[in-house]
Design an enzyme around this catalytic site. Structure first.
Site, PDB file in Angstrom:
ATOM      1  N   ASP A 120       0.817  -1.208   0.000  1.00 53.49           N
ATOM      2  CA  ASP A 120       0.000   0.000   0.000  1.00 53.49           C
ATOM      3  C   ASP A 120       0.853   1.262   0.000  1.00 53.49           C
ATOM      4  O   ASP A 120       0.799   2.073   0.923  1.00 53.49           O
ATOM      5  CB  ASP A 120      -0.918   0.017   1.218  1.00 53.49           C
ATOM      6  N   GLU A 154     -11.544  -1.652  -3.948  1.00 54.19           N
ATOM      7  CA  GLU A 154     -10.950  -0.961  -2.802  1.00 54.19           C
ATOM      8  C   GLU A 154      -9.813  -0.063  -3.277  1.00 54.19           C
ATOM      9  O   GLU A 154      -9.599   0.106  -4.472  1.00 54.19           O
ATOM     10  CB  GLU A 154     -10.428  -1.983  -1.792  1.00 54.19           C
TER      11      GLU A 154
END
Length: 375
Positions: free
Chosen positions: A42, A226
């Site tokens: 991420d 997402e």
């Protein structure tokens, strides 16, 4: 106004879903990743004082800096400086999907607190007057889902408060938090002027931006969209997100081809949507243009959790994490990669380096999510 940046991320989420996600472009058309030479999950990258700062999912939100996206990266410290988040839920030490925004002479780090397979989650924020290690103050939750203050308010009663991204809207319309994953996918709510809370938190002006519609076979948490991100380019707002299975991958039993993570996009003339794909299909109706997916015989596998750096001196930069099948697909094997973007008929296309030279001359060379007229 200072330039603003934001990022997204995946969070460790439910892994199963009912159907493979078909690819809409031949994987052979995608260029291999430029290596960032750093293991990361991420990634969130900002450019400040002629250096790149990389924030990532990790204990305490570790962050590093480098003069080039290809490294070498030097550890600066962690946002939480050895302390758990003040939010009392989930894993308060292992924080997901940081997004850092520079605004009004201050840095804001938005982060996720949750646990695997749960929507009892929160998005929190910490601030700093500099990027120095030990300078951050944790302000706690901005939004809650599952439990906590205002978690019963719409849309928090049906969404998952992870994967934050933040945009300070370039035309003066305010600041917005985009978030969500699985369950009902991606949402957006306006932030207060100080970026520390949501406007009208008991009944926010929420917009639903993206959704994989449920089928009769779906569990409510099996909608794999997402890691949202919004960038701005030439009059359009681009909603980027990741779709597919992200993590917990078994090298001996990989998901069906096309159902692993990939990077999708839709665009709108308004930051608030609606967002449509290249075929004019609304992202709320399972639209989404495939921008980047697995390629080059597993050298790049399951890319996602991306961000975009808009650049005045050269092509925009797409960065993300990915796996290389030859080195492993375990969660901790995730690598930093990046490529460059061109735009064809207003739609982003991933390319090779295109003669781009780093480092940039100054922070203002990166108009991070703002149109040139505002810098």
């Amino acid at each position: 106004m200072l330039l603003s940046t934001f990022a997204t991320a995946l969070g460790m989420l439910p892994l199963a879903f009912s159907a493979a996600i078909p690819s809409t472009s031949a994987a052979s058309n995608f260029p291999v990743a430029n290596p960032g030479n750093h293991k990361t999950r991420d990634p969130n990258i900002i450019h400040y004082n002629n250096e790149y700062y990389l924030f990532q999912t990790s204990v305490g939100i570790q962050y590093s800096k480098a003069s080039s996206l290809s490294g070498p990266w030097t550890l600066v410290g962690e946002v939480m400086n050895g302390k758990p988040s003040v939010i009392n839920k989930g894993d308060r030490n292992d924080l997901w999907a940081p997004t850092v925004v520079q605004y009004n002479n201050k840095f804001y780090c938005f982060y996720s607190v949750s646990s695997l397979g749960s929507r009892d989650s929160a998005i929190g924020v910490a601030t700093s007057d500099s990027l120095a290690a030990g300078s951050w103050t944790d302000h706690g939750a901005v939004i809650n889902t599952g439990s906590g203050q205002n978690s019963n308010a719409f849309p928090f009663n049906e969404s998952n408060a992870i994967d934050p991204s933040v945009i300070v809207e370039p035309l003066g319309l305010g600041s917005f938090l985009t978030f969500g994953s699985y369950w009902t996918d991606i949402w957006q709510v306006p932030l207060s002027a100080d970026l520390l809370s949501v406007q009208n938190p008991e009944s926010p002006d929420a917009r639903h931006l993206s959704l994989t519609p449920p089928t009769s076979q779906d569990a409510p948490n099996n909608r794999p969209e997402e890691a949202s991100w919004i960038s701005y380019k030439n009059g359009y707002y681009y909603l980027w997100y990741s779709k597919g299975q992200c993590c917990g991958l078994d090298p001996n039993n990989l998901p069906p081809a096309g159902s692993e993570y990939s990077i999708r996009v839709g665009r709108s003339l308004s930051v608030r949507g609606p967002y449509v794909d290249k075929n004019n299909v609304d992202l709320l109706n399972d639209g989404g243009h495939l921008v980047y997916g697995s390629n080059n015989n597993g050298q790049v596998y399951a890319p996602g959790s991306n961000g975009v750096l808009n650049n005045n001196l050269g092509p925009d930069i797409l960065y993300y994490h990915y796996f290389n099948k030859s080195t492993g697909v375990a969660t901790d094997d995730a690598l930093l990669g990046y490529n460059y973007l061109t735009y064809e008929d207003g739609w982003p296309v991933v390319t090779t380096t295109s003669g781009f030279v780093e480092p940039l001359a100054s922070p203002t060379d990166l108009t991070l999510h703002l149109p040139p007229s505002t810098t």
